[in-house]
Design a protein around this motif. Structure first.
Motif, mmCIF file in Angstrom:
data_model
loop_
_atom_site.group_PDB
_atom_site.id
_atom_site.type_symbol
_atom_site.label_atom_id
_atom_site.label_comp_id
_atom_site.label_asym_id
_atom_site.label_seq_id
_atom_site.Cartn_x
_atom_site.Cartn_y
_atom_site.Cartn_z
ATOM 1 N N LEU B 303 0.864 -1.029 0.108
ATOM 2 C CA LEU B 303 0.061 0.062 -0.203
ATOM 3 C C LEU B 303 1.020 1.324 0.011
ATOM 4 C CD1 LEU B 303 -2.907 1.234 0.578
ATOM 5 C CD2 LEU B 303 -2.332 1.097 2.982
ATOM 6 N N ILE B 304 0.592 2.230 -0.785
ATOM 7 C CA ILE B 304 1.413 3.464 -1.093
ATOM 8 C C ILE B 304 0.552 4.580 -0.754
ATOM 9 C CG2 ILE B 304 3.042 4.589 -2.380
ATOM 10 C CD1 ILE B 304 3.456 2.227 -4.161
ATOM 11 N N TYR B 305 1.185 5.609 0.199
ATOM 12 C CA TYR B 305 0.436 6.742 0.026
ATOM 13 C C TYR B 305 1.599 7.813 -0.137
ATOM 14 C CZ TYR B 305 -3.808 5.873 2.866
ATOM 15 O OH TYR B 305 -5.157 5.266 3.101
ATOM 16 N N TYR B 306 1.120 8.604 -1.037
ATOM 17 C CA TYR B 306 2.152 9.725 -1.339
ATOM 18 C C TYR B 306 1.283 11.150 -0.722
ATOM 19 C CZ TYR B 306 3.643 14.020 -3.842
ATOM 20 O OH TYR B 306 4.071 14.917 -4.446
ATOM 21 N N VAL B 307 1.853 11.841 0.233
ATOM 22 C CA VAL B 307 1.483 12.889 0.906
ATOM 23 C C VAL B 307 2.261 14.135 0.525
ATOM 24 C CG1 VAL B 307 0.453 13.606 2.999
ATOM 25 C CG2 VAL B 307 1.053 11.140 2.647
ATOM 26 N N LYS B 308 1.407 15.041 0.296
ATOM 27 C CA LYS B 308 2.209 16.454 -0.008
ATOM 28 C C LYS B 308 1.622 17.609 0.853
ATOM 29 C CE LYS B 308 3.977 19.421 -3.728
ATOM 30 N NZ LYS B 308 3.843 19.882 -5.044
ATOM 31 N N GLY B 309 2.444 18.175 1.655
ATOM 32 C CA GLY B 309 1.730 19.235 2.579
ATOM 33 C C GLY B 309 2.501 20.576 2.014
ATOM 34 N N ASN B 310 1.715 21.663 2.423
ATOM 35 C CA ASN B 310 2.055 22.999 2.085
ATOM 36 C C ASN B 310 2.137 23.816 2.957
ATOM 37 O OD1 ASN B 310 -0.535 23.166 2.123
ATOM 38 N ND2 ASN B 310 -1.054 23.759 0.115
ATOM 39 N N GLY B 311 2.160 23.483 4.199
ATOM 40 C CA GLY B 311 2.352 24.234 5.269
ATOM 41 C C GLY B 311 0.928 24.860 5.948
ATOM 42 N N THR B 312 -0.039 24.402 5.326
ATOM 43 C CA THR B 312 -1.371 24.917 6.035
ATOM 44 C C THR B 312 -2.036 23.405 6.693
ATOM 45 O OG1 THR B 312 -2.532 24.235 3.915
ATOM 46 C CG2 THR B 312 -1.694 26.562 4.107
ATOM 47 N N ALA B 313 -3.329 23.842 7.271
ATOM 48 C CA ALA B 313 -3.824 22.718 7.930
ATOM 49 C C ALA B 313 -4.279 21.641 6.887
ATOM 50 C CB ALA B 313 -4.995 23.123 8.912
ATOM 51 N N ASN B 314 -4.492 22.124 5.707
ATOM 52 C CA ASN B 314 -4.862 21.017 4.660
ATOM 53 C C ASN B 314 -3.792 20.516 3.599
ATOM 54 O OD1 ASN B 314 -7.326 22.269 5.555
ATOM 55 N ND2 ASN B 314 -8.525 21.928 3.709
ATOM 56 N N LEU B 315 -3.993 19.461 3.227
ATOM 57 C CA LEU B 315 -2.755 18.806 2.259
ATOM 58 C C LEU B 315 -3.097 19.392 1.103
ATOM 59 C CD1 LEU B 315 -2.983 15.226 3.764
ATOM 60 C CD2 LEU B 315 -1.448 16.746 4.133
ATOM 61 N N GLU B 316 -1.829 19.236 0.287
ATOM 62 C CA GLU B 316 -2.072 19.703 -1.124
ATOM 63 C C GLU B 316 -2.537 18.539 -1.932
ATOM 64 O OE1 GLU B 316 0.737 22.798 -2.241
ATOM 65 O OE2 GLU B 316 0.833 21.968 -4.384
ATOM 66 N N ARG B 317 -1.988 17.476 -1.652
ATOM 67 C CA ARG B 317 -2.352 16.413 -2.417
ATOM 68 C C ARG B 317 -2.067 14.794 -1.644
ATOM 69 N NH1 ARG B 317 -4.521 13.036 -5.383
ATOM 70 N NH2 ARG B 317 -3.785 12.172 -7.504
ATOM 71 N N LEU B 318 -3.198 13.924 -1.595
ATOM 72 C CA LEU B 318 -2.866 12.772 -1.163
ATOM 73 C C LEU B 318 -3.140 11.543 -2.116
ATOM 74 C CD1 LEU B 318 -2.795 10.839 1.575
ATOM 75 C CD2 LEU B 318 -5.044 11.007 1.474
ATOM 76 N N LYS B 319 -2.435 10.850 -2.421
ATOM 77 C CA LYS B 319 -2.509 9.757 -3.626
ATOM 78 C C LYS B 319 -2.378 8.301 -2.919
ATOM 79 C CE LYS B 319 -2.393 7.516 -7.372
ATOM 80 N NZ LYS B 319 -3.567 7.086 -7.700
ATOM 81 N N ILE B 320 -3.413 7.479 -3.280
ATOM 82 C CA ILE B 320 -3.379 6.296 -2.678
ATOM 83 C C ILE B 320 -3.183 5.292 -3.664
ATOM 84 C CG2 ILE B 320 -4.546 4.776 -0.997
ATOM 85 C CD1 ILE B 320 -6.345 7.197 -0.235
ATOM 86 N N GLY B 321 -2.000 4.389 -3.601
ATOM 87 C CA GLY B 321 -1.790 3.358 -4.442
ATOM 88 C C GLY B 321 -2.094 1.959 -3.859
ATOM 89 N N THR B 322 -3.386 1.390 -4.044
ATOM 90 C CA THR B 322 -3.587 -0.009 -3.619
ATOM 91 C C THR B 322 -3.222 -1.129 -4.118
ATOM 92 O OG1 THR B 322 -5.759 0.457 -4.644
ATOM 93 C CG2 THR B 322 -5.629 1.307 -2.366
ATOM 94 N N PRO B 323 -3.173 -2.150 -3.496
ATOM 95 C CA PRO B 323 -2.720 -3.510 -4.092
ATOM 96 C C PRO B 323 -3.784 -4.185 -5.247
ATOM 97 C CG PRO B 323 -3.368 -3.636 -1.674
ATOM 98 C CD PRO B 323 -3.262 -2.264 -2.021
ATOM 99 N N THR B 324 -5.091 -4.189 -4.787
ATOM 100 C CA THR B 324 -6.145 -4.620 -5.642
ATOM 101 C C THR B 324 -5.794 -4.057 -7.013
ATOM 102 O OG1 THR B 324 -7.498 -5.072 -3.865
ATOM 103 C CG2 THR B 324 -8.409 -5.132 -5.985
ATOM 104 N N PHE B 325 -5.703 -2.672 -7.056
ATOM 105 C CA PHE B 325 -5.407 -2.027 -8.430
ATOM 106 C C PHE B 325 -4.183 -2.609 -9.235
ATOM 107 C CE2 PHE B 325 -4.734 1.621 -11.236
ATOM 108 C CZ PHE B 325 -6.075 1.620 -11.913
ATOM 109 N N ALA B 326 -3.133 -2.903 -8.188
ATOM 110 C CA ALA B 326 -2.020 -3.452 -8.898
ATOM 111 C C ALA B 326 -2.044 -4.889 -9.483
ATOM 112 C CB ALA B 326 -0.623 -3.346 -7.837
ATOM 113 N N ASN B 327 -2.897 -5.720 -8.664
ATOM 114 C CA ASN B 327 -3.160 -7.091 -9.059
ATOM 115 C C ASN B 327 -4.227 -7.306 -10.220
ATOM 116 O OD1 ASN B 327 -1.226 -8.130 -7.459
ATOM 117 N ND2 ASN B 327 -2.789 -8.380 -5.571
ATOM 118 N N ILE B 328 -4.902 -6.292 -10.680
ATOM 119 C CA ILE B 328 -5.871 -6.765 -11.579
ATOM 120 C C ILE B 328 -5.079 -7.005 -12.941
ATOM 121 C CG2 ILE B 328 -7.476 -5.260 -13.256
ATOM 122 C CD1 ILE B 328 -8.763 -4.291 -10.764
ATOM 123 N N PRO B 329 -4.120 -6.220 -13.503
ATOM 124 C CA PRO B 329 -3.238 -6.808 -14.689
ATOM 125 C C PRO B 329 -2.978 -8.297 -14.669
ATOM 126 C CG PRO B 329 -2.550 -4.682 -13.944
ATOM 127 C CD PRO B 329 -3.273 -5.128 -13.053
#
Lengths: 141, 359
Positions: B303-329
């Protein structure tokens, strides 16, 4: 009450559809069918076929890709039928209320009879909801 | 020969969740598969940008109800990395405890569904009966059967005291006794299970590596890859060896998961006995800034989480890479050539979790 109505209330068949929940409520619904809770002893059977079902158990909030599927399933079920929504997100949108792909609660798409809140709803609560639905089924709604 | 396209799903008795596979058949034989996903896509990644970063834990937990703890763990580890927070070692052991508990319950759930998919109703019931013990432990230690919700940024929310640890050990012994008596011998020896799974849905080592399979699907094809080898949380102290099978068929993947149930049980017992005294959380102040990638091993794989913060209370980007999506091919390679009746078993052998997959 004629014998068809009586047997419907004595042995209701369920149809389960996951509309976009996190899976938590779905596995609790499955847990209701297994030895510890075992709702099958009350004649409640989980069916895969909407044409055989009396109760529609829906989990999760309605969203753009699947509300047609949900409507389709609901319309295929014969009357009388009741709809039980399981989980907070199915009742109101819950934790997913600000997700861009979400329409809101299930009641925006089809009429709902019983709401079972909880995230994830416990098997006891789900059984309670189904029993409430049975009352409605018995009275012919 | 004429080809027929059979829609498999979105509402199908085998899956608790909606996914559609368009199966192209020549008579009973599958020649092509087109997956249709998106039925339960919610847009969690976007919603995570709208919520304050501390509240996102609750959202991440609900990406998937089965492995909710792992999602929160991955998110918290990412934020802690970014904010340079040192998590107390007791909290790291407690995280391993709940993570392995979720793994056990996930694998048991999957094993039950697999048994159900080939009509072995009594094994389904037995497995789910054993799983209730694990859920009871979860409820006792965290307050909820499935969504434990014990992670916070900087540690965990709940502690396990001596008395509770004692009780957990008793319950695990009870579980092990039940599994040894009724589940393991059936999986290892029953001819009907072997008939339905051995040689079905073969994924070779080369294919698995090429198609970037993850988790038990990859390990069932003979590749020793597991994110727990990266020694996050307390896996360094506890020690970890991945479980590998080489046959690459549905039975190999089943064996990997059954062995992992026992492995997780050992890890839980070790975590309980090695757990140091001390705080369970540190206070975290400030706001996340920068970007970070966090990886953990979920029951289904990486499971991969890519988190990007910009110094505020809200995140700029959260990307979630999940195993089932990787296993479909990989699934699309396994299915062609098999018979229509084997599709449910082979599809389940990758342990699809559509809620994760579509987020």
């Amino acid at each position: 009450m004629n014998w068809i109505a009586r047997s419907r209330a004595k042995s209701p068949w369920l149809l389960h559809y996951d509309c976009g929940s996190c899976n938590g409520c779905d596995i609790e619904i499955l847990a209701c069918l297994t030895p510890l809770y075992d709702i099958e002893r009350f004649g409640i059977v989980n069916m895969g076929n909407p044409k055989h079902a009396d109760i529609l158990l829906v989990t999760g909030p309605a969203n753009h890709p699947n509300y047609r599927v949900l409507k389709n399933l609901y319309e295929q079920m014969p009357e009388p039928k009741v709809v039980v929504v399981v989980g907070s997100c199915g009742c109101t949108g819950g934790v997913f209320h600000n997700c861009p792909n979400i329409l809101g609660g299930i009641d925006k798409v089809i009429p709902v009879d019983v709401y079972v809140p909880g995230c994830a709803a416990k098997p006891e609560a789900i059984i309670d909801g189904v029993v409430l639905a049975l009352e409605k089924l018995k009275n012919g709604k | 020969m004429a080809r027929t396209v059979i829609p498999f799903g979105p509402q199908h008795p085998v899956f608790p969740e909606p996914i559609q596979l368009k199966l192209e058949c020549e008579d009973e034989r599958i020649v092509g598969v087109v997956p249709v996903i998106g039925y339960i896509s919610r847009g969690i990644e976007k919603a995570a940008e709208l919520n304050p970063f501390r509240n996102n834990i609750f959202l991440c937990e609900r990406v998937c109800g089965i492995c909710s703890f792992m999602h929160a763990l991955c998110y918290c580890q990412g934020i802690e990395d970014m904010m340079k927070v040192e998590v107390p070692s007791r909290a790291r052991f407690l995280r391993v405890f709940w993570a392995e508990l979720s793994r056990m319950h996930s694998h048991l759930l999957w094993l039950g569904l697999l048994a159900d998919s080939f009509g072995f109703e009594s094994l389904f019931m037995q497995v789910w009966r054993a799983r209730e013990i694990i859920l009871d432990i979860s409820e006792m230690t965290s307050g909820h059967r499935i969504i434990q919700s014990t992670n916070v940024i900087g540690g965990v929310r709940r502690d396990i005291d001596e008395e509770m640890a004692q009780k957990v050990e008793e319950m695990l012994a009870q579980f092990k006794e039940l599994a040894d008596r009724s589940i393991l011998p059936t999986i290892l020896n029953d001819p009907t299970i072997k008939e339905r799974t051995v040689g079905k849905g073969i994924l070779t080592k080369e294919q698995a590596e090429l198609l970037a399979a993850v988790g038990p699907t990859l390990r069932g094809s003979g590749v020793a890859s597991d994110m727990r080898m990266t020694e996050y949380a307390a896996y360094k102290e506890i020690g970890f060896e991945p479980i590998v099978e080489t046959a690459g068929d549905s039975y190999a993947r089943t064996l990997v998961r059954v062995k992992e149930i026992y492995q997780s049980l050992d890890i839980i017992l070790k975590a309980l006995s090695m757990m140091p005294e001390g705080d369970i959380a540190v206070r975290v102040t400030g706001r996340p800034e920068g970007e970070v990638v966090s990886r953990v091993e979920q029951p289904r794989g990486e499971l991969i989480y890519y988190v990007k913060g910009n110094g505020t209370a809200n995140l700029e980007r959260l990307k979630i890479g999940t195993p089932t999506f990787a296993n479909i091919p990989s699934l699309l390679v396994m299915l062609p050539g098999c018979e229509l009746a084997d599709v449910p078993v082979i599809t389940l052998s990758i342990d699809p979790c559509i809620a994760c997959c579509e987020r």
